[in-house]
Design an enzyme around this catalytic site. Structure first.
Site, PDB file in Angstrom:
ATOM      1  N   LYS A  27     -10.571  -2.185   1.267  1.00  0.00           N
ATOM      2  CA  LYS A  27      -9.245  -2.246   0.651  1.00  0.00           C
ATOM      3  C   LYS A  27      -8.988  -3.568  -0.074  1.00  0.00           C
ATOM      4  CE  LYS A  27      -7.578   1.808   2.062  1.00  0.00           C
ATOM      5  NZ  LYS A  27      -7.385   2.906   1.087  1.00  0.00           N
ATOM      6  N   GLU A  37       2.182   0.970   0.923  1.00  0.00           N
ATOM      7  CA  GLU A  37       2.198   1.944   2.002  1.00  0.00           C
ATOM      8  C   GLU A  37       0.908   1.750   2.785  1.00  0.00           C
ATOM      9  OE1 GLU A  37       0.906   2.577  -0.902  1.00  0.00           O
ATOM     10  OE2 GLU A  37      -1.026   3.379  -0.247  1.00  0.00           O
ATOM     11  N   SER A  43     -16.810   2.156   5.279  1.00  0.00           N
ATOM     12  CA  SER A  43     -15.666   1.625   4.527  1.00  0.00           C
ATOM     13  C   SER A  43     -14.871   0.587   5.306  1.00  0.00           C
ATOM     14  CB  SER A  43     -14.747   2.775   4.121  1.00  0.00           C
ATOM     15  OG  SER A  43     -14.378   3.534   5.261  1.00  0.00           O
TER      16      SER A  43
END
Lengths: 421, 260
Positions: free
Chosen positions: A90, A112, A385
């Site tokens: 991210k 969010e 991830s």
């Protein structure tokens, strides 16, 4: 394939802008800022510098030799986004959007978050850039990912638990959009995945595609050829788009997306819109989604907060329909088994989201071998991830790693902590 | 024969006042009570009704309407029921839908338009549909002679105001402030500026929504707008004081738009 999206943000019939008129000016501003930044060597050099000196890129490619037997003998290479700063991919997107925020002269960022990984990354970038930061998180998710709530607050962000609707990522996204409509002139909404109105699906993909660019070169360096498949989990789909994008022109490389199969796709209790949903509009774009016959968004089920989302990025819908990528649902049980396998055989504790990709890679490898491929010729790249620290609590319950008394005591402590502001 | 929006605005103009448009969602607190409340609005002097189709993800709505549509959906309110509500009120006043786009897309724009026309509806407000994405809806609405009503906001450029004016029919919905639906102490001062800017781009009536909650505000906004749209305040009145509460608030608002 590389021509998508078109100038209005459409990936074939998907994507576009389904938002209140009040947001159009801000979306146009963002589109223009992203477009000019892409071609500005000062911007790209600054982003490259942050990615290498702050986020820790490039992330390594790990040869996971002890996993082969679970994948029919195929060689598994792990793209280690879990080793990026803040513990997931991210950060790639958030650093890019933070630089754009500065470029647009805005001082406040909202986001969010589901599992909390995007919220943590956003809080991190805001601390670094000196922005005010507000993160919306479904109340249900603040409970199952309490560690990340604490991390965000430590980083100086305000975390607002969302108590509407299903109290998960979908509702956190609604709330973030409402904040943005009211504060759009001073605030940037850093959407965390390849979802939302144009330009977000394209822009977030562009900031994440470094995953695949690196993995492609690293695979060439390590094995002397391209992999046979690249595999990633798909919630909104940012780590998957990031991994897939550089491989789209390589037609020999299978693109494999793993959705949250929950209790099993056949039970209806899952979060797998590409596998079992239908096209519709949610959160600003047309894509596949979980909806009933009235077009109402359906509740989703997944052990993974980061995948527990009824929609998916429009470019995935496009790749699905074209057949360039394939998607399937991985059940909670199979994902948790893969998580344990990776921990015990390679010493890597991955996020539950990423465990879906590992399980899907094992399925893909076995299916190829069953179809007659020689496993010694098979190379699969799996995107890890994120790391699994945030999921230890969930895993402890799933595998009964702690006693009932210990859980009760921990809940008492948490209930007490919950009373603090 | 159902009443038409263009005739309504012509009449209001001749009476030198703004039109009063009231919103309620179908199925809150029940189907029967929601329709009874709409009919009470008619008796109390509302000029047109926006029949709200409940939707799971109402991104343009504040907490009052969110809670109401959540309750309506939990109570089993379906898109099909909304046509019944239109049928009940459209013989009395011009009636339009207020619906997010996905329920229309899922229903099928053509069938949606045909069923709305058959129920006596005049058009629909689509708060998350911009003209650029509205091709299938504009076609379906034109085929049934319905009014597609789009929203403009204080952030809209003049070029966008012109674009919205070009494709809208019936009226243009001017969102008074940057934000979601809900009652506010004051309607933003950007509302009047937006109405003026919109009128420079289109001859359609311009109605102001977001934040109008009582007769005094209706009187102030009614001096510069062709119509005022009230939603959250009516939903709250229904929630707190039932159908009588809706009737009293509508009377206050109807007196407000007639105040000089």
């Amino acid at each position: 394939m590389s021509a998508v999206p078109d100038i209005s943000g459409h990936f074939g019939p998907y994507g576009g802008r389904f938002v209140p008129e009040a947001l159009i000016a801000a979306l146009d501003e963002l589109t223009a800022a992203h477009e000019s930044a892409k071609h500005d060597p000062v911007f790209t050099a600054e982003l490259d510098r942050l990615l290498s000196t702050y986020a820790g890129r490039p992330t390594p490619l790990t040869d996971a030799r002890r996993l082969s037997e679970h994948a029919g003998g195929a060689r598994i290479l792990l793209k280690r986004e879990d080793l990026a700063h803040t513990g997931s991919h991210k950060i790639n997107n958030v650093l890019g959007q933070a630089l754009l925020t500065k470029r647009m002269g805005k001082q406040r960022v909202i986001a969010e978050t589901g599992a909390g990984q995007h919220g943590v990354a956003t809080a991190t970038a805001c601390a670094l850039f000196g922005f005010e930061c507000t993160v919306y998180m479904g109340e249900e998710d603040t409970r199952r990912q309490a560690l990340n709530v604490a991390r965000m607050r430590l980083l100086g962000a305000e975390v607002i638990p969302v108590r509407t609707g299903t109290r998960t990522l979908k509702d956190a996204t609604n709330e973030a959009f409402r904040d943005w409509v009211a504060n759009v002139e001073t605030t940037h909404y850093a959407i965390g995945s390849v979802v939302g109105p144009h330009p977000f699906p394209m822009m977030v993909r562009d900031f994440q595609r470094i995953i695949g660019v690196e993995a492609r070169q690293q695979t060439l360096d390590l094995v002397g050829r391209l992999p046979d498949a690249v595999v990633a989990c798909v919630g909104g789909g940012s780590n998957a788009m990031g991994l897939f994008h550089a491989f789209i022109p390589d037609e020999s490389v299978a693109l494999v997306g793993c959705e949250a199969g929950g209790d099993g796709v056949e039970t209806g209790r899952h979060a797998a819109p590409l596998t079992a949903g239908t096209p519709g509009v949610l959160h600003g774009a047309r894509s596949y989604l979980m909806q009933d016959e009235d077009g109402q968004t359906q509740d989703t089920t997944s052990i993974s907060a980061g995948l527990d989302y009824p929609g998916v990025g429009p470019e995935h819908a496009f790749l699905r329909d074209s057949g360039r990528a394939t998607y399937s649902g991985i059940s909670d049980a199979w994902a948790m088994q893969a998580l344990e396998m990776l921990a015990k055989r390679e010493g890597i504790l991955c996020a539950i989201e990423s465990a879906h990709a590992l399980a899907g890679a094992c399925d893909w490898g076995r299916a190829q071998v069953a179809a007659g491929r020689d496993p010694r010729d098979l190379v699969i790249v799996v995107n890890v991830s994120g790391r699994g620290d945030k999921d230890v609590d969930t895993a402890a319950r799933w595998f009964n790693l702690v006693s009932a008394e210990e859980i009760a005591e921990a809940e008492l402590v948490r209930a007490h902590e919950g009373e603090q502001p | 024969m159902s009443a038409r929006l263009d005739e309504l605005f012509a009449r209001c103009r001749s009476e030198n006042r703004a039109a009063l448009i009231g919103y309620l969602p179908v199925g809150f607190p029940s189907y029967d009570v929601s329709v009874a409340a709409m009919l009470a609005m008619v008796e109390a002097g509302v000029d047109a009704i926006e029949v709200g189709i409940p939707y799971t993800d109402p991104g343009m709505d504040g907490p009052v309407i969110q809670v109401a549509v959540d309750a309506a959906l939990r109570g089993g309110s379906r898109v099909a029921h909304a046509f019944g509500a239109v049928q009940a009120v459209s013989p009395h006043v011009p009636t339009v839908f207020m619906s997010y786009w996905n329920p229309i897309e899922k229903y099928g724009p053509k069938r949606f338009a045909a069923d709305l026309r058959a129920a006596g509806g005049q058009g629909a407000i689509t708060p998350d549909l911009i003209p650029e994405e509205a091709g299938s809806w504009l076609e379906a609405a034109a085929a049934e002679d319905l009014d597609p009503i789009f929203v403009v906001a204080p952030s809209s450029t003049d070029a966008r105001l012109a674009g919205v004016g070009n494709v809208s029919r019936g009226f243009v919905y001017a969102a008074s402030t940057m934000g979601v639906t809900g009652t506010r102490a004051q309607v933003g001062d950007r509302a009047e500026e937006l109405v003026t800017r919109t009128r420079a781009q289109t001859d359609l009536p311009v109605c102001v929504g977001l934040g109008v909650s009582n007769g005094d505000q209706a009187a102030v906004v009614g001096r510069y707008a062709d119509g005022i749209i009230v939603g959250s305040a009516l939903v709250r009145a229904l929630q707190d004081d039932g159908v009588d509460g809706v009737r009293r608030l509508t009377e206050d608002l109807a007196a407000g738009v007639r105040r000089r």
